[in-house]
Design a protein around this motif. Structure first.
Motif, mmCIF file in Angstrom:
data_model
loop_
_atom_site.group_PDB
_atom_site.id
_atom_site.type_symbol
_atom_site.label_atom_id
_atom_site.label_comp_id
_atom_site.label_asym_id
_atom_site.label_seq_id
_atom_site.Cartn_x
_atom_site.Cartn_y
_atom_site.Cartn_z
ATOM 1 N N PRO A 77 19.095 -30.532 0.854
ATOM 2 C CA PRO A 77 19.064 -30.404 -0.739
ATOM 3 C C PRO A 77 18.844 -31.789 -1.156
ATOM 4 O O PRO A 77 19.425 -32.653 -0.519
ATOM 5 C CB PRO A 77 20.325 -29.673 -1.132
ATOM 6 N N VAL A 78 17.881 -31.581 -2.090
ATOM 7 C CA VAL A 78 17.615 -33.009 -2.775
ATOM 8 C C VAL A 78 18.757 -33.385 -3.917
ATOM 9 O O VAL A 78 19.477 -32.565 -4.350
ATOM 10 C CB VAL A 78 16.220 -33.329 -3.463
ATOM 11 N N VAL A 79 19.264 -34.688 -4.086
ATOM 12 C CA VAL A 79 19.988 -35.012 -4.848
ATOM 13 C C VAL A 79 19.319 -35.036 -6.372
ATOM 14 O O VAL A 79 18.607 -35.903 -6.462
ATOM 15 C CB VAL A 79 20.722 -36.473 -4.503
ATOM 16 N N LEU A 80 20.049 -34.414 -7.295
ATOM 17 C CA LEU A 80 19.404 -34.239 -8.543
ATOM 18 C C LEU A 80 20.603 -34.240 -9.483
ATOM 19 O O LEU A 80 21.624 -33.784 -9.133
ATOM 20 C CB LEU A 80 18.656 -32.850 -8.685
ATOM 21 N N GLU A 81 20.354 -34.794 -10.794
ATOM 22 C CA GLU A 81 21.489 -34.885 -11.685
ATOM 23 C C GLU A 81 21.630 -33.578 -12.428
ATOM 24 O O GLU A 81 20.882 -32.543 -12.183
ATOM 25 C CB GLU A 81 20.989 -35.798 -12.770
ATOM 26 N N HIS A 82 22.537 -33.423 -12.991
ATOM 27 C CA HIS A 82 23.351 -32.055 -13.645
ATOM 28 C C HIS A 82 22.180 -31.504 -14.638
ATOM 29 O O HIS A 82 21.754 -30.436 -14.631
ATOM 30 C CB HIS A 82 24.489 -32.155 -14.273
ATOM 31 N N HIS A 83 21.592 -32.322 -15.371
ATOM 32 C CA HIS A 83 20.878 -31.964 -16.436
ATOM 33 C C HIS A 83 19.740 -31.407 -15.815
ATOM 34 O O HIS A 83 18.836 -30.543 -16.105
ATOM 35 C CB HIS A 83 20.653 -33.005 -17.547
ATOM 36 N N VAL A 84 19.192 -32.050 -14.738
ATOM 37 C CA VAL A 84 17.837 -31.485 -14.047
ATOM 38 C C VAL A 84 18.124 -30.004 -13.447
ATOM 39 O O VAL A 84 17.261 -29.031 -13.194
ATOM 40 C CB VAL A 84 17.449 -32.497 -13.082
ATOM 41 N N GLU A 101 14.510 -27.712 -3.906
ATOM 42 C CA GLU A 101 15.012 -27.525 -5.107
ATOM 43 C C GLU A 101 15.879 -26.465 -5.082
ATOM 44 O O GLU A 101 17.150 -26.264 -5.774
ATOM 45 C CB GLU A 101 14.029 -27.313 -6.184
ATOM 46 N N ALA A 102 15.656 -25.288 -4.512
ATOM 47 C CA ALA A 102 16.360 -23.943 -4.357
ATOM 48 C C ALA A 102 17.490 -24.273 -3.882
ATOM 49 O O ALA A 102 18.753 -24.074 -4.114
ATOM 50 C CB ALA A 102 15.648 -22.945 -3.722
ATOM 51 N N ALA A 103 17.448 -25.125 -2.649
ATOM 52 C CA ALA A 103 18.809 -25.535 -1.782
ATOM 53 C C ALA A 103 19.681 -26.191 -2.904
ATOM 54 O O ALA A 103 20.988 -25.978 -2.862
ATOM 55 C CB ALA A 103 18.590 -26.365 -0.642
ATOM 56 N N ALA A 104 19.213 -27.317 -3.541
ATOM 57 C CA ALA A 104 19.936 -28.150 -4.222
ATOM 58 C C ALA A 104 20.556 -27.435 -5.486
ATOM 59 O O ALA A 104 21.909 -27.416 -5.889
ATOM 60 C CB ALA A 104 19.367 -29.174 -5.212
ATOM 61 N N VAL A 105 20.021 -26.337 -6.093
ATOM 62 C CA VAL A 105 20.487 -25.425 -7.150
ATOM 63 C C VAL A 105 21.369 -24.613 -6.430
ATOM 64 O O VAL A 105 22.859 -24.498 -7.111
ATOM 65 C CB VAL A 105 19.479 -24.501 -7.649
ATOM 66 N N GLU A 106 21.242 -23.851 -5.465
ATOM 67 C CA GLU A 106 22.473 -22.846 -4.643
ATOM 68 C C GLU A 106 23.499 -23.844 -4.359
ATOM 69 O O GLU A 106 24.825 -23.335 -4.597
ATOM 70 C CB GLU A 106 21.631 -22.370 -3.649
ATOM 71 N N GLU A 107 23.386 -25.031 -4.008
ATOM 72 C CA GLU A 107 24.683 -25.881 -3.631
ATOM 73 C C GLU A 107 25.439 -26.167 -4.849
ATOM 74 O O GLU A 107 26.643 -26.228 -4.937
ATOM 75 C CB GLU A 107 24.349 -27.279 -2.491
ATOM 76 N N HIS A 108 24.775 -26.525 -5.954
ATOM 77 C CA HIS A 108 25.186 -26.798 -7.289
ATOM 78 C C HIS A 108 26.093 -25.470 -7.721
ATOM 79 O O HIS A 108 27.247 -26.025 -8.236
ATOM 80 C CB HIS A 108 24.262 -27.454 -8.157
ATOM 81 N N ILE A 109 25.269 -24.437 -8.030
ATOM 82 C CA ILE A 109 26.124 -23.329 -8.437
ATOM 83 C C ILE A 109 27.377 -22.766 -7.844
ATOM 84 O O ILE A 109 28.300 -22.165 -8.170
ATOM 85 C CB ILE A 109 25.237 -22.285 -8.878
ATOM 86 N N GLY A 110 27.587 -23.369 -6.595
ATOM 87 C CA GLY A 110 28.633 -23.090 -5.769
ATOM 88 C C GLY A 110 29.904 -23.846 -6.388
ATOM 89 O O GLY A 110 31.068 -23.647 -6.064
ATOM 90 N N ASP A 111 29.581 -24.962 -7.010
ATOM 91 C CA ASP A 111 30.568 -26.060 -7.374
ATOM 92 C C ASP A 111 30.830 -25.917 -9.019
ATOM 93 O O ASP A 111 31.750 -26.375 -9.532
ATOM 94 C CB ASP A 111 30.462 -27.427 -6.979
ATOM 95 N N CYS A 112 29.752 -25.662 -9.748
ATOM 96 C CA CYS A 112 30.071 -25.410 -11.162
ATOM 97 C C CYS A 112 29.806 -24.107 -11.760
ATOM 98 O O CYS A 112 28.936 -23.224 -11.535
ATOM 99 C CB CYS A 112 28.630 -26.176 -11.675
#
Length: 445
Positions: A77-84, A101-112
């Motif tokens: 996953p790429v490192v992206l800011e929250h608003h992105v 991007e999909a990997a980054a989003v899926e990792e993020h929604i696991g924490d947010c």
């Protein structure tokens, strides 16, 4: 295929293009000034080494990672800011993100939790945008495909026009039977018809209905010189009902899906035979207790095939459409032509009025009822009321009945009570009643 590391190697950049490094007129790799000795292939041909460097001039094909048996590289996953990441949720719900991007989003929604709720809401919205499509094929698809094929390439031996409805209806029923499971062949079906002044019925199964069609179609097969599906089974009177009951009784077990093969083989044989005979359809076909010309017998069998296909479709919850308009019109015409005879038979049995003071002999104009059929395959028919051979006359029209085409056919099949069939009635009520009940009396098992 993974991307290559340099443009020069795959021929997509300026240095590796078809013109070489010198452009259109330069002395590049393929220019005249730079052409290697030995012709365009060079010393080693297209796959051989180039001049002086020992490398192939055109690279050999590379093996795909998927074909190598090695594990695929992990998507980091790429490192992206929250608003992105929040702005990517819509694209992720539509499966429009790149793998990273999909990997980054899926990792993020696991924490947010907030983004996770939004992702669920967007995914549900996406499902609403897609209309659910039935996995069942359109029953008319086969007919449309065949019609399109025949328009482009007519058959060497064309099917007579009067046999086309039977050919189409047996094909449509066979398509239905191919889609049902083994258990559905034993689904209960109630055959319905009309006797005297009331409904009659007989309980059987889907396989039993097909056995009924097999035995009654056998009367046409015998008339054409084909084998009788009854074999050594004898039936008193040899009428449709007697043939069916005898066939059912002779079976050691209830009919199963195995009955489909002989039924379809027989229907193919009937169509093939009438196509080769060159007969105009005037040959008589005996049903045991009555006869029909071959062209009318084929229409009768097409009509019954459609009616019983609807019975089967209803039993197994399968969508089924009425016949094509041109075929439906022929079936309605056959029923309208048979109505005077049915009316006369009911009069002889005391089930209809004996006729008015205008009773005439065959061939003369007499009282008539105008039968108006609306919708697909519709038209108008003048039904003689005084004698089977009389001619319907508009001058002596005493009643007018209007019905939908499919509704009239279901009335003639005994599936609709006569009192509930007519959409519009005008004129002599007694004549209307007699004609509607005569139409229902055309039905049989």
């Amino acid at each position: 295929m993974r991307p290559r590391d340099d443009d020069a190697e795959d021929g997509t950049g300026e240095a590796g293009g078809f013109r070489g490094a010198g452009g259109a007129g330069g002395a590049g790799e393929y220019g005249d000034a730079g052409r290697p000795p030995g012709g365009p292939e060079g010393p080693g041909g297209f796959g051989g080494p180039g001049p002086g460097d020992g490398k192939p001039r055109i690279p050999l094909p590379r093996a795909s990672v998927e074909d190598s048996g090695q594990p695929l590289p992990d998507v980091v996953p790429v490192v992206l800011e929250h608003h992105v990441l929040t702005s990517l949720l819509g694209a992720w719900a539509l499966a429009a993100c790149s793998a990273e991007e999909a990997a980054a989003v899926e990792e993020h929604i696991g924490d947010c939790a907030a983004c996770a709720d939004e992702a669920v809401r967007l995914r549900e919205a996406v499902t609403l945008l897609q209309r659910p499509e039935s996995l069942d094929l359109d029953p008319a698809l086969r007919t449309r495909v065949l019609d399109g094929c025949l328009e482009r390439r007519p058959p060497r031996i064309p099917v007579p026009e009067w046999a086309a409805p039977y050919d189409a209806e047996t094909a449509r029923l066979d398509a239905l039977l191919q889609d049902i499971g083994d258990a559905e062949w034993h689904a209960p079906v109630r055959l319905r018809w009309f006797e005297a002044d009331g409904p009659a019925s007989r309980r059987t199964t889907v396989a039993g209905v097909l056995a009924h069609l097999l035995t009654v179609d056998g009367a046409v097969a015998v008339g054409l010189g084909l084998a009788d599906p009854m074999g050594e089974i004898t039936a008193a009177g040899r009428g449709p009902a007697a043939r069916t009951e005898a066939y059912w009784r002779a079976s050691h077990y209830p009919p199963t899906r195995l009955v489909r093969a002989p039924w379809r083989e027989q229907s193919h044989g009937i169509v093939r035979t009438v196509s080769f005979t060159g007969d105009e359809g005037g040959m008589p076909v005996s049903y045991g207790d009555f006869e029909l010309p071959l062209r009318d017998a084929m229409l009768d069998r097409a009509f019954e095939c459609w009616v019983h296909a609807e019975d089967i479709a209803e039993a197994v919850d399968y969508p089924y459409e009425p016949p094509a308009a041109r075929h439906l019109n022929r079936m309605i015409d056959l029923a309208a032509r048979m109505l005077p005879g049915a009316l006369a038979a009911r009069r002889r049995a005391g089930l209809a009025a004996p006729g008015g003071p205008h009773l005439v002999t065959a061939g003369e104009p007499g009282r008539s009822l105008r039968l108006e059929i609306e919708g697909s395959g519709g038209g108008e028919w003048l039904i003689p009321l005084d004698a089977p051979g009389a001619v319907g006359s508009a001058e002596h029209e005493v009643a007018h009945v209007a019905l939908d085409g499919v509704e009239f056919c279901r009335l003639a099949a005994g599936h609709v009570p006569p009192a509930d069939a007519a959409a519009g009635q005008l004129g002599d009520r007694e004549a209307i009643r007699d004609v509607l009940f005569a139409a229902a009396s055309l039905s049989r098992m």
